[in-house]
Design an enzyme around this catalytic site. Structure first.
Site, mmCIF file in Angstrom:
data_model
loop_
_atom_site.group_PDB
_atom_site.id
_atom_site.type_symbol
_atom_site.label_atom_id
_atom_site.label_comp_id
_atom_site.label_asym_id
_atom_site.label_seq_id
_atom_site.Cartn_x
_atom_site.Cartn_y
_atom_site.Cartn_z
ATOM 1 N N LYS A 13 0.445 -1.118 0.237
ATOM 2 C CA LYS A 13 -0.116 0.239 0.418
ATOM 3 C C LYS A 13 0.469 1.431 0.023
ATOM 4 C CE LYS A 13 -1.114 -0.446 4.904
ATOM 5 N NZ LYS A 13 -0.068 -0.649 4.966
ATOM 6 N N ARG A 88 -5.161 2.768 12.332
ATOM 7 C CA ARG A 88 -4.917 1.047 12.165
ATOM 8 C C ARG A 88 -5.424 0.292 13.348
ATOM 9 N NH1 ARG A 88 0.842 0.851 10.355
ATOM 10 N NH2 ARG A 88 1.446 -1.258 10.041
ATOM 11 N N ARG A 127 12.979 -7.951 1.994
ATOM 12 C CA ARG A 127 12.964 -6.489 2.411
ATOM 13 C C ARG A 127 13.705 -6.086 3.341
ATOM 14 N NH1 ARG A 127 7.549 -2.866 3.138
ATOM 15 N NH2 ARG A 127 8.032 -2.973 5.380
ATOM 16 N N ARG A 133 15.861 -3.021 8.066
ATOM 17 C CA ARG A 133 14.176 -2.357 8.943
ATOM 18 C C ARG A 133 14.487 -3.491 9.710
ATOM 19 N NH1 ARG A 133 8.659 0.215 6.696
ATOM 20 N NH2 ARG A 133 8.132 -1.246 8.237
ATOM 21 N N ARG A 144 3.589 -8.477 13.998
ATOM 22 C CA ARG A 144 2.584 -7.020 12.881
ATOM 23 C C ARG A 144 1.309 -7.827 12.333
ATOM 24 N NH1 ARG A 144 7.834 -4.986 9.615
ATOM 25 N NH2 ARG A 144 5.560 -4.202 8.678
HETATM 26 P P1 ADP Z 1 3.789 -1.915 7.707
HETATM 27 O O1 ADP Z 1 2.877 -1.452 6.739
HETATM 28 O O2 ADP Z 1 5.348 -2.726 6.578
HETATM 29 O O3 ADP Z 1 4.021 -2.515 9.266
HETATM 30 P P2 ADP Z 1 4.325 0.958 9.246
HETATM 31 O O4 ADP Z 1 5.941 1.769 8.583
HETATM 32 O O5 ADP Z 1 3.554 1.195 8.025
HETATM 33 O O6 ADP Z 1 5.112 -0.842 8.580
HETATM 34 O O7 ADP Z 1 5.029 1.029 10.415
HETATM 35 C C1 ADP Z 1 5.609 0.525 10.876
HETATM 36 C C2 ADP Z 1 5.302 0.451 13.099
HETATM 37 O O8 ADP Z 1 4.979 1.816 12.968
HETATM 38 C C3 ADP Z 1 4.232 -0.482 12.963
HETATM 39 O O9 ADP Z 1 4.784 -1.751 13.339
HETATM 40 C C4 ADP Z 1 3.294 -0.139 14.555
HETATM 41 O O10 ADP Z 1 4.456 0.146 15.322
HETATM 42 C C5 ADP Z 1 3.691 1.827 14.121
HETATM 43 N N1 ADP Z 1 2.760 2.540 13.458
HETATM 44 C C6 ADP Z 1 2.947 2.557 12.160
HETATM 45 N N2 ADP Z 1 1.328 3.351 12.052
HETATM 46 C C7 ADP Z 1 0.016 3.361 13.013
HETATM 47 C C8 ADP Z 1 -0.507 3.585 13.511
HETATM 48 N N3 ADP Z 1 -1.997 4.515 12.783
HETATM 49 N N4 ADP Z 1 -0.821 3.122 14.932
HETATM 50 C C9 ADP Z 1 -0.075 2.855 15.891
HETATM 51 N N5 ADP Z 1 1.084 2.450 14.831
HETATM 52 C C10 ADP Z 1 1.750 2.296 14.172
#
Ligand code: ADP
Length: 191
Positions: A13, A88, A127, A133, A144
């Site tokens: 996404k 989320r 990745r 990362r 996750r």
């Molecule tokens: P991915 O979509 O690959 O899981 P992201 O880069 O979107 O990775 O997010 C990485 C981390 O940042 C998540 O695992 C979480 O810890 C935190 N995070 C991101 N967006 C949110 C959100 N809306 N609410 C809470 N934590 C978030």
């Protein structure tokens, strides 16, 4: 045009949000990127968020809600924006509905990137090797997905109920997903 991109970790996404935001000349708001930036500069939010991010868990709702709220007020969001990785959780979705109403904004669509978990785990592990990362080790990746299933996946129903959900098949190659995305009625009508 205001869009939410919803889908499991690694569903692509973020990649698609970037492409579509450029095409529509709207902002791409990645909550993950915003949080990583807070961690990088060592802000109060960053310090609170880091441990949760490294563990693959959601950072507290009040932090992400505050970040999102401040971000959508910036000038580059005036033509619209894509929310990538927010909301989320149910509390975030509630807060986002209210944010939009307060700013007299209407959600165009919530685009759900539908794809099975197993190929995604493989994708994320690859990745991890390429980008290094900290949240891309196998056990964190599993966490996750669990967090996604429990806290984020129920939002699919929420947006379905309010008639905003559109689903795309995210298991296909990137360029085909892009094609399908750009062809969605909600999006093609403004291209
Ligand atoms: P991915 O979509 O690959 O899981 P992201 O880069 O979107 O990775 O997010 C990485 C981390 O940042 C998540 O695992 C979480 O810890 C935190 N995070 C991101 N967006 C949110 C959100 N809306 N609410 C809470 N934590 C978030």
């Amino acid at each position: 045009m205001i869009l939410i991109f919803l889908g499991p970790p690694g569903s692509g996404k973020g990649t698609q949000a970037k492409l579509l935001a450029e095409k529509l000349k709207i902002a791409h708001i990645s909550l993950g990127d915003l949080l990583r930036e807070e961690v990088r500069i060592g802000s109060v939010i960053g310090k609170q968020a880091k441990a949760m991010m490294d563990a693959g868990k959601l950072v507290p709702d009040e932090l992400t809600i505050e970040l999102a709220q401040n971000r959508i007020k910036k000038d580059d969001c005036r033509r619209g924006f894509i929310m990538d990785g927010f909301p989320r959780s149910a509390a975030q979705a509630d807060a986002f509905d209210k944010m939009l109403a307060q700013n007299k904004l209407t959600l165009g669509a919530a685009v759900y990137f539908a794809v099975d978990e197993e190929p995604l785990v493989k994708r994320l592990l690859l990745r991890a090797q390429l980008e290094g990362r900290a949240d891309d080790t196998e056990s964190v990746i599993r966490t996750r997905f669990e967090v996604y299933a429990k806290q984020t996946a129920p939002l699919i129903e929420h947006y379905k109920k309010i008639g905003k959900l559109v689903e795309i098949d995210a298991a296909r190659p990137i360029d085909q997903v892009t094609k399908e995305l750009f062809a969605l009625e909600a999006i093609a009508s403004v291209l």
